[in-house]
Write a protein that holds these residues in place. Sequence first.
Motif, mmCIF file in Angstrom:
data_model
loop_
_atom_site.group_PDB
_atom_site.id
_atom_site.type_symbol
_atom_site.label_atom_id
_atom_site.label_comp_id
_atom_site.label_asym_id
_atom_site.label_seq_id
_atom_site.Cartn_x
_atom_site.Cartn_y
_atom_site.Cartn_z
ATOM 1 N N GLY A 375 0.833 -1.206 0.000
ATOM 2 C CA GLY A 375 0.000 0.000 0.000
ATOM 3 C C GLY A 375 0.865 1.253 0.000
ATOM 4 N N ALA A 376 1.917 1.237 0.823
ATOM 5 C CA ALA A 376 2.827 2.393 0.867
ATOM 6 C C ALA A 376 3.470 2.588 -0.499
ATOM 7 C CB ALA A 376 3.900 2.166 1.931
ATOM 8 N N ALA A 377 3.815 1.476 -1.155
ATOM 9 C CA ALA A 377 4.459 1.564 -2.461
ATOM 10 C C ALA A 377 3.531 2.207 -3.493
ATOM 11 C CB ALA A 377 4.871 0.173 -2.926
ATOM 12 N N LEU A 378 2.222 1.974 -3.361
ATOM 13 C CA LEU A 378 1.272 2.579 -4.311
ATOM 14 C C LEU A 378 1.179 4.092 -4.081
ATOM 15 C CD1 LEU A 378 -1.531 -0.143 -4.281
ATOM 16 C CD2 LEU A 378 0.230 0.244 -6.030
ATOM 17 N N VAL A 379 1.218 4.501 -2.813
ATOM 18 C CA VAL A 379 1.203 5.944 -2.523
ATOM 19 C C VAL A 379 2.461 6.578 -3.117
ATOM 20 C CG1 VAL A 379 1.230 7.689 -0.686
ATOM 21 C CG2 VAL A 379 -0.189 5.636 -0.429
ATOM 22 N N LEU A 380 3.599 5.897 -2.981
ATOM 23 C CA LEU A 380 4.851 6.437 -3.528
ATOM 24 C C LEU A 380 4.773 6.536 -5.054
ATOM 25 C CD1 LEU A 380 7.420 4.450 -1.352
ATOM 26 C CD2 LEU A 380 6.746 6.835 -1.082
ATOM 27 N N SER A 381 4.249 5.494 -5.688
ATOM 28 C CA SER A 381 4.108 5.536 -7.152
ATOM 29 C C SER A 381 3.240 6.721 -7.550
ATOM 30 C CB SER A 381 3.440 4.262 -7.679
ATOM 31 O OG SER A 381 4.200 3.138 -7.358
ATOM 32 N N ALA A 382 2.181 6.941 -6.762
ATOM 33 C CA ALA A 382 1.239 8.025 -7.086
ATOM 34 C C ALA A 382 1.901 9.400 -6.962
ATOM 35 C CB ALA A 382 0.020 7.935 -6.161
ATOM 36 N N LEU A 383 2.897 9.519 -6.070
ATOM 37 C CA LEU A 383 3.598 10.808 -5.926
ATOM 38 C C LEU A 383 4.303 11.184 -7.225
ATOM 39 C CD1 LEU A 383 5.370 10.413 -2.439
ATOM 40 C CD2 LEU A 383 3.450 11.935 -2.977
ATOM 41 N N ALA A 384 4.719 10.152 -7.975
ATOM 42 C CA ALA A 384 5.471 10.410 -9.193
ATOM 43 C C ALA A 384 4.587 10.368 -10.444
ATOM 44 C CB ALA A 384 6.573 9.369 -9.331
ATOM 45 N N ALA A 385 3.378 9.818 -10.308
ATOM 46 C CA ALA A 385 2.543 9.586 -11.500
ATOM 47 C C ALA A 385 1.924 10.885 -12.013
ATOM 48 C CB ALA A 385 1.443 8.586 -11.163
ATOM 49 N N ARG A 386 1.624 10.879 -13.313
ATOM 50 C CA ARG A 386 0.965 12.044 -13.895
ATOM 51 C C ARG A 386 -0.512 12.025 -13.509
ATOM 52 N NH1 ARG A 386 2.129 13.687 -19.888
ATOM 53 N NH2 ARG A 386 1.810 11.481 -20.249
ATOM 54 N N GLY A 387 -0.996 13.150 -12.997
ATOM 55 C CA GLY A 387 -2.424 13.260 -12.674
ATOM 56 C C GLY A 387 -2.763 12.705 -11.305
ATOM 57 N N PHE A 388 -4.036 12.319 -11.168
ATOM 58 C CA PHE A 388 -4.549 11.903 -9.853
ATOM 59 C C PHE A 388 -4.568 10.385 -9.711
ATOM 60 C CE2 PHE A 388 -6.196 16.130 -10.409
ATOM 61 C CZ PHE A 388 -6.139 16.664 -9.128
ATOM 62 N N SER A 389 -4.278 9.934 -8.495
ATOM 63 C CA SER A 389 -4.441 8.509 -8.165
ATOM 64 C C SER A 389 -5.306 8.416 -6.931
ATOM 65 C CB SER A 389 -3.114 7.840 -7.834
ATOM 66 O OG SER A 389 -2.249 7.892 -8.925
ATOM 67 N N GLU A 390 -6.046 7.312 -6.853
ATOM 68 C CA GLU A 390 -6.839 7.068 -5.651
ATOM 69 C C GLU A 390 -6.410 5.714 -5.108
ATOM 70 O OE1 GLU A 390 -11.128 7.829 -6.082
ATOM 71 O OE2 GLU A 390 -11.362 5.950 -4.955
ATOM 72 N N ILE A 391 -5.953 5.699 -3.837
ATOM 73 C CA ILE A 391 -5.511 4.431 -3.237
ATOM 74 C C ILE A 391 -6.586 3.978 -2.265
ATOM 75 C CG2 ILE A 391 -3.740 3.280 -1.836
ATOM 76 C CD1 ILE A 391 -2.735 6.276 -3.768
ATOM 77 N N ARG A 392 -7.168 2.840 -2.536
ATOM 78 C CA ARG A 392 -8.212 2.287 -1.668
ATOM 79 C C ARG A 392 -7.606 1.230 -0.744
ATOM 80 N NH1 ARG A 392 -13.105 1.926 -6.160
ATOM 81 N NH2 ARG A 392 -13.157 4.182 -6.501
ATOM 82 N N GLY A 393 -8.388 0.814 0.229
ATOM 83 C CA GLY A 393 -7.900 -0.223 1.156
ATOM 84 C C GLY A 393 -6.841 0.324 2.106
ATOM 85 N N ILE A 394 -7.024 1.586 2.549
ATOM 86 C CA ILE A 394 -5.939 2.206 3.316
ATOM 87 C C ILE A 394 -5.884 1.714 4.770
ATOM 88 C CG2 ILE A 394 -5.840 4.228 1.827
ATOM 89 C CD1 ILE A 394 -7.219 5.844 3.968
ATOM 90 N N ASN A 395 -6.833 0.851 5.133
ATOM 91 C CA ASN A 395 -6.725 0.219 6.464
ATOM 92 C C ASN A 395 -5.419 -0.567 6.580
ATOM 93 O OD1 ASN A 395 -8.081 -1.348 4.431
ATOM 94 N ND2 ASN A 395 -8.324 -2.955 5.956
ATOM 95 N N HIS A 396 -4.953 -1.128 5.465
ATOM 96 C CA HIS A 396 -3.662 -1.835 5.504
ATOM 97 C C HIS A 396 -2.531 -0.864 5.844
ATOM 98 C CE1 HIS A 396 -5.065 -5.668 4.037
ATOM 99 N NE2 HIS A 396 -5.682 -5.098 3.029
ATOM 100 N N ILE A 397 -2.575 0.317 5.201
ATOM 101 C CA ILE A 397 -1.496 1.300 5.387
ATOM 102 C C ILE A 397 -1.481 1.791 6.829
ATOM 103 C CG2 ILE A 397 -0.671 3.578 4.635
ATOM 104 C CD1 ILE A 397 -1.832 2.932 1.858
ATOM 105 N N ARG A 398 -2.684 1.954 7.398
ATOM 106 C CA ARG A 398 -2.773 2.465 8.774
ATOM 107 C C ARG A 398 -2.259 1.487 9.823
ATOM 108 N NH1 ARG A 398 -8.351 5.484 7.943
ATOM 109 N NH2 ARG A 398 -7.467 7.513 7.449
ATOM 110 N N ARG A 399 -2.111 0.232 9.447
ATOM 111 C CA ARG A 399 -1.533 -0.716 10.410
ATOM 112 C C ARG A 399 -0.121 -0.301 10.773
ATOM 113 N NH1 ARG A 399 -1.123 -6.474 8.580
ATOM 114 N NH2 ARG A 399 0.069 -6.353 10.490
ATOM 115 N N GLY A 400 0.591 0.297 9.815
ATOM 116 C CA GLY A 400 2.018 0.532 10.058
ATOM 117 C C GLY A 400 2.534 1.931 9.803
#
Length: 419
Positions: A375-400
Amino acid sequence: MERILVEGGVPLMGRIRIKGAKNACLPMMAASLLTSEDIILDDVPDLDDVRTMSRLLRSLGVEVYRDRKNERIYFNSRGLNNCTAPYGPVRRMRASFLIMGPLLARMGRSRISLPGGCAIGTRPIDLHLKGLAAMGSQFTMDDGYIEAETPFLRGNRIYLDYPSVGATENIMMAAVLARGTTVIENAAAEPEIIDLASFLKYIGARIEGAGTPLIEIEGVNSLTGGHYRVIPDRIEAGTFMVAAAISGGDIILENVIPQHLTAVISKLQETGVLVEELGQSLIRIRSRGRVNAVDIKTLPYPGFPTDLQPQFMALLSLAHGTSVISETVFEKRYMHVEEMIRMGARVRIEERTAIITGQQLLQGAIVRAPDLRGGAALVLSALAARGFSEIRGINHIRRGYNRLAGRLRSLGGRVFVLP
Ligand code: UD1
């Protein structure tokens, strides 16, 4: 369901303080079961896994008070009156299994549902059981629970077929109150093991060799209380390092121990990112543009950590050239790949190997966090991606990760939590 929205393309700038290590404080929380005196831990991050462990300890009769603002937690297990860890918390967090060693040592009994946690492999617990059995524990299985029992634990020589972090911790915690001496051979040597041993020694345990493959523990009759500060989270630090690099940014991390990140810093430098140690606990990370491809093999510490493999894959998906990642620790830790491909990454999986052909650009997309680090890796990819990204399932990310979106925003990132 809450989601993280990211508008990519903004270089991150500024300073950020790294929180205490999740994987150091969870075993220490379990270790609070070993004493009836007060334990206070500082730098305990506000995470879902910490909440789960607190709830689990409370259900056993432990008093737990959290001072979230000051990231401090207080325990007293004088009233320990239950030895059963139910399915709920154990399914949510595999580290729940770490209460087995301490419960056996203190109560001579424990009953724990089979563990869950991130679905990143089969993750058996045979080494935990083998170690505790060698110390005299008997096991029975019923209804999805493992029941362990022993009149008393006695020290023994235990060889781990693999340097499992959790098994080393469970055995070490059981051994501190066992009769005689326990020797763990081929023990895990992660910084979190050293921190757990330092904490246990601080409250009266006798442990030598933590941080090496041979740990020797001499049992004592009882432990005292104490007030202890948890080490900084090297995985969170590594995640922010990649955030700086992937966004083309320049950030300073406070509260890091660079020696815990040797393999990570060295790989980052190999990709061409500038990493500068500014002092004992400060690191500056500066991007120099598009990174070079590198090969990575995940290994037990001091090798490259599996918990940073997905984040580095995100960075390498934008590299010049082709990178190869070999995941040797967890066999199924590529669940983020499918989602990364949706953002334009080119990754091919062949058994435990990932071949990443670096692209010039990623595209924003709707993706789902498959697990915590993925999940963290998807947020990082989104920081570099063109335009908007939406990351769902963030309960996983909040674990850590504590407030990942807000903290990336404090560095200039356009990262928001949507209801
Ligand atoms: C800990 C970390 C986790 C990290 C992992 C490896 C915590 C709370 N979690 O998990 O974030 O990814 O170390 O650095 O500290 N194994 C067996 N039998 C066992 C135990 C483990 O075969 O009895 C195998 C596992 O399936 C896995 C490998 O050993 O393939 C490593 O697991 P282990 O080191 O035990 O990881 P955890 O303690 O679960």
